[in-house]
Design a protein around this motif. Structure first.
Motif, PDB file in Angstrom:
ATOM      1  N   CYS A  73     -24.212 -16.682 -20.126  1.00 41.48           N
ATOM      2  CA  CYS A  73     -25.635 -16.322 -20.427  1.00 41.48           C
ATOM      3  C   CYS A  73     -26.551 -17.538 -20.192  1.00 41.48           C
ATOM      4  O   CYS A  73     -25.971 -18.671 -20.515  1.00 41.48           O
ATOM      5  CB  CYS A  73     -25.674 -15.921 -21.843  1.00 41.48           C
ATOM      6  N   TRP A  96     -24.174  -6.642 -14.276  1.00 41.68           N
ATOM      7  CA  TRP A  96     -24.834  -6.967 -15.398  1.00 41.68           C
ATOM      8  C   TRP A  96     -25.334  -5.661 -16.369  1.00 41.68           C
ATOM      9  O   TRP A  96     -25.354  -6.164 -17.325  1.00 41.68           O
ATOM     10  CB  TRP A  96     -26.045  -7.814 -14.875  1.00 41.68           C
ATOM     11  N   PHE A 114     -21.021 -12.753 -14.368  1.00 41.08           N
ATOM     12  CA  PHE A 114     -19.965 -11.716 -14.929  1.00 41.08           C
ATOM     13  C   PHE A 114     -18.832 -11.988 -13.969  1.00 41.08           C
ATOM     14  O   PHE A 114     -18.852 -11.698 -12.627  1.00 41.08           O
ATOM     15  CB  PHE A 114     -20.615 -10.299 -14.857  1.00 41.08           C
ATOM     16  N   PHE A 125     -18.598  -8.656 -26.774  1.00 38.93           N
ATOM     17  CA  PHE A 125     -19.534  -9.548 -25.741  1.00 38.93           C
ATOM     18  C   PHE A 125     -19.383 -10.827 -26.226  1.00 38.93           C
ATOM     19  O   PHE A 125     -19.103 -11.708 -25.387  1.00 38.93           O
ATOM     20  CB  PHE A 125     -20.805  -8.713 -25.977  1.00 38.93           C
ATOM     21  N   VAL A 183     -22.164  -5.139 -18.471  1.00 41.30           N
ATOM     22  CA  VAL A 183     -22.024  -6.015 -19.777  1.00 41.30           C
ATOM     23  C   VAL A 183     -23.335  -5.974 -20.960  1.00 41.30           C
ATOM     24  O   VAL A 183     -23.112  -6.229 -22.037  1.00 41.30           O
ATOM     25  CB  VAL A 183     -21.837  -7.775 -19.366  1.00 41.30           C
ATOM     26  N   VAL A 236     -27.870 -12.488 -19.370  1.00 41.92           N
ATOM     27  CA  VAL A 236     -26.610 -12.674 -18.799  1.00 41.92           C
ATOM     28  C   VAL A 236     -26.824 -13.165 -17.305  1.00 41.92           C
ATOM     29  O   VAL A 236     -27.657 -12.800 -16.506  1.00 41.92           O
ATOM     30  CB  VAL A 236     -25.938 -11.352 -18.325  1.00 41.92           C
ATOM     31  N   ARG A 262     -23.499 -11.306 -10.032  1.00 47.38           N
ATOM     32  CA  ARG A 262     -24.076  -9.803 -10.751  1.00 47.38           C
ATOM     33  C   ARG A 262     -23.261  -8.581 -10.280  1.00 47.38           C
ATOM     34  O   ARG A 262     -22.593  -7.564 -11.132  1.00 47.38           O
ATOM     35  CB  ARG A 262     -25.468  -9.490 -10.454  1.00 47.38           C
ATOM     36  N   CYS A 302     -17.959 -14.037 -24.114  1.00 48.89           N
ATOM     37  CA  CYS A 302     -18.581 -15.231 -23.550  1.00 48.89           C
ATOM     38  C   CYS A 302     -18.010 -16.592 -24.028  1.00 48.89           C
ATOM     39  O   CYS A 302     -18.387 -17.616 -23.696  1.00 48.89           O
ATOM     40  CB  CYS A 302     -19.885 -15.244 -24.496  1.00 48.89           C
ATOM     41  N   ARG A 352     -22.818  -5.130 -24.664  1.00 49.68           N
ATOM     42  CA  ARG A 352     -23.471  -5.797 -25.834  1.00 49.68           C
ATOM     43  C   ARG A 352     -24.065  -5.267 -26.777  1.00 49.68           C
ATOM     44  O   ARG A 352     -23.934  -5.153 -27.907  1.00 49.68           O
ATOM     45  CB  ARG A 352     -24.626  -7.014 -25.176  1.00 49.68           C
ATOM     46  N   ILE A 357     -18.176 -13.836 -19.208  1.00 46.21           N
ATOM     47  CA  ILE A 357     -19.535 -13.723 -19.462  1.00 46.21           C
ATOM     48  C   ILE A 357     -20.040 -14.985 -19.633  1.00 46.21           C
ATOM     49  O   ILE A 357     -19.938 -15.792 -20.379  1.00 46.21           O
ATOM     50  CB  ILE A 357     -20.056 -12.853 -20.330  1.00 46.21           C
TER      51      ILE A 357
END
Ligand SMILES: [Fe+2]
Length: 355
Positions: free
Chosen positions: A257, A215, A266, A229, A218, A263, A320, A233, A222, A255
């Motif tokens: 969210c 986490w 992952f 990112f 990523v 997030v 995570r 996603c 982002r 990814i």
């Protein structure tokens, strides 16, 4: 203090203020008629009142809100209940320090002492990882963890997976090669969310354990490359794990969210990733983003390296935290077992045990 507006009630209590829509007030009535008293479940059905319902009167007394409705119903809502609804249910996530190693807890205390279990589960939710020490060195001891992590989340292959170089080889984990950071079963749409890795014996040279805070990695990606990112996603990747008798496969983005953009998962497994159809739109951009995230998965700043000894159990929140293993020399016994559980059960056990 209470104020009635056009379509809501403003409640000011201590230093907090709430805007409570009329429909919300009616829906959340806590009276014995609107609730099933034995189970605390809601019984009232919202569609049975008009959508433009408006109270005749609202007053605050003895830390409750009392509402009189035009059909004669009298509602009561304890203000404490409103305050409670805004508090977070679980401990907040915490970042790892530079020299982070997973918090250690004693196997017996974690399983048999309520306070120790709460502390262990809180660490687990906060850091996404703990180690249990002084665990039995017997096979299938992971069954006992169900007391704290809920039922084992079974997958294909085995209920409790055996990882050694002498058993059935269907994954790089069953060799002495280095095992790059990954979470297990990226090939399931609903990946296991907790993984326990129980070291029964570790007499080999090398084979240090590695974990990666996915986490954090990523989140940094982002900030540095928002376009990468977004691509990760939205671009589905095929993953597959199989042998002669088992077949798992899914296509999913790396990814995912939640609705607030935080997030939630992952997904990463170099070994299970399959060839992407070269005609798939956006492939070139995906590979630019994938190169960057792959580089970060191997950066020291996101990882913690340690030796997992016989009688220790590494437990990761696997959506995570990625896990990995350095290569080892098979000059002694090395036997690991792993099993999966459901993250929600672990987190909610904190609430249950604290009550
Ligand atoms: Fe694994």
């Amino acid at each position: 203090m209470i104020r009635i507006n056009k379509d809501s009630v403003t409640l000011s209590f201590q230093d907090q203020s709430f805007d409570l829509p009329f429909l919300w007030l009616r829906d959340n009535c806590q009276c014995d008629e609107c609730r099933i008293t034995e189970t605390e479940e809601k019984q009232f059905l919202l569609h049975t009142v008009p959508s433009d319902i408006s109270p005749d009167s609202v007053r605050e007394a003895e830390n409750n809100i009392y509402i009189s409705w035009p059909d004669g119903h009298e509602s009561i809502i304890p203000i404490n209940k409103i305050l409670e609804s805004g508090r977070s249910r679980y401990p907040e996530h915490k970042e790892w320090d530079d020299d982070f190693v997973p918090p250690k807890h004693d196997w017996n205390k974690f399983l048999n002492d309520k306070g120790a279990a709460i502390k262990g589960l809180e660490d687990f939710v906060q850091y996404g990882v703990i180690i249990l020490s002084n665990a039995p060195k017997e096979s299938n001891s992971l069954e006992l963890l169900s007391k704290r992590f809920g039922p084992i989340h079974e997958t294909l292959f085995e209920r409790i997976h055996n990882v050694s170089v002498t058993g059935h080889v269907y994954n790089v984990a069953h060799t002495s090669k280095g095992l790059p950071p990954h979470n297990d079963f990226a090939s399931y749409k609903y990946q296991p969310s907790v993984q326990a890795l129980h070291m029964l014996e570790n007499e080999c040279e090398g084979g240090e354990s590695v974990i990666v805070d996915g986490w954090k990695l990523v989140d940094d990606l982002r900030n540095d490359h928002p376009n990468y990112f977004d691509i990760l996603c939205n671009f589905n990747i095929p993953f597959r794990e199989f042998d002669e008798e088992n077949e798992t496969y899914t296509e999913a983005p790396l990814i995912q969210c939640d609705n607030n953009g935080k997030v939630e998962s992952f997904r990463f497994s170099n070994q299970l990733m399959q060839m992407i159809n070269p005609n798939k739109q956006g492939l070139k951009s995906f590979y630019d983003a994938y190169h960057e995230v792959s580089k970060r998965v191997h950066e020291d700043k996101y990882r913690s390296v340690f030796r997992l000894n016989g009688g220790e159990v590494l437990i990761v929140a696997s959506l995570r935290v990625l896990h990995a293993r350095e290569s080892f020399i098979p000059n002694g016994k090395r036997h690991l077992q792993d099993a999966y559980y459901v993250y929600d059960n672990a987190a909610n056990n904190i609430v249950l045990l604290s009550n």
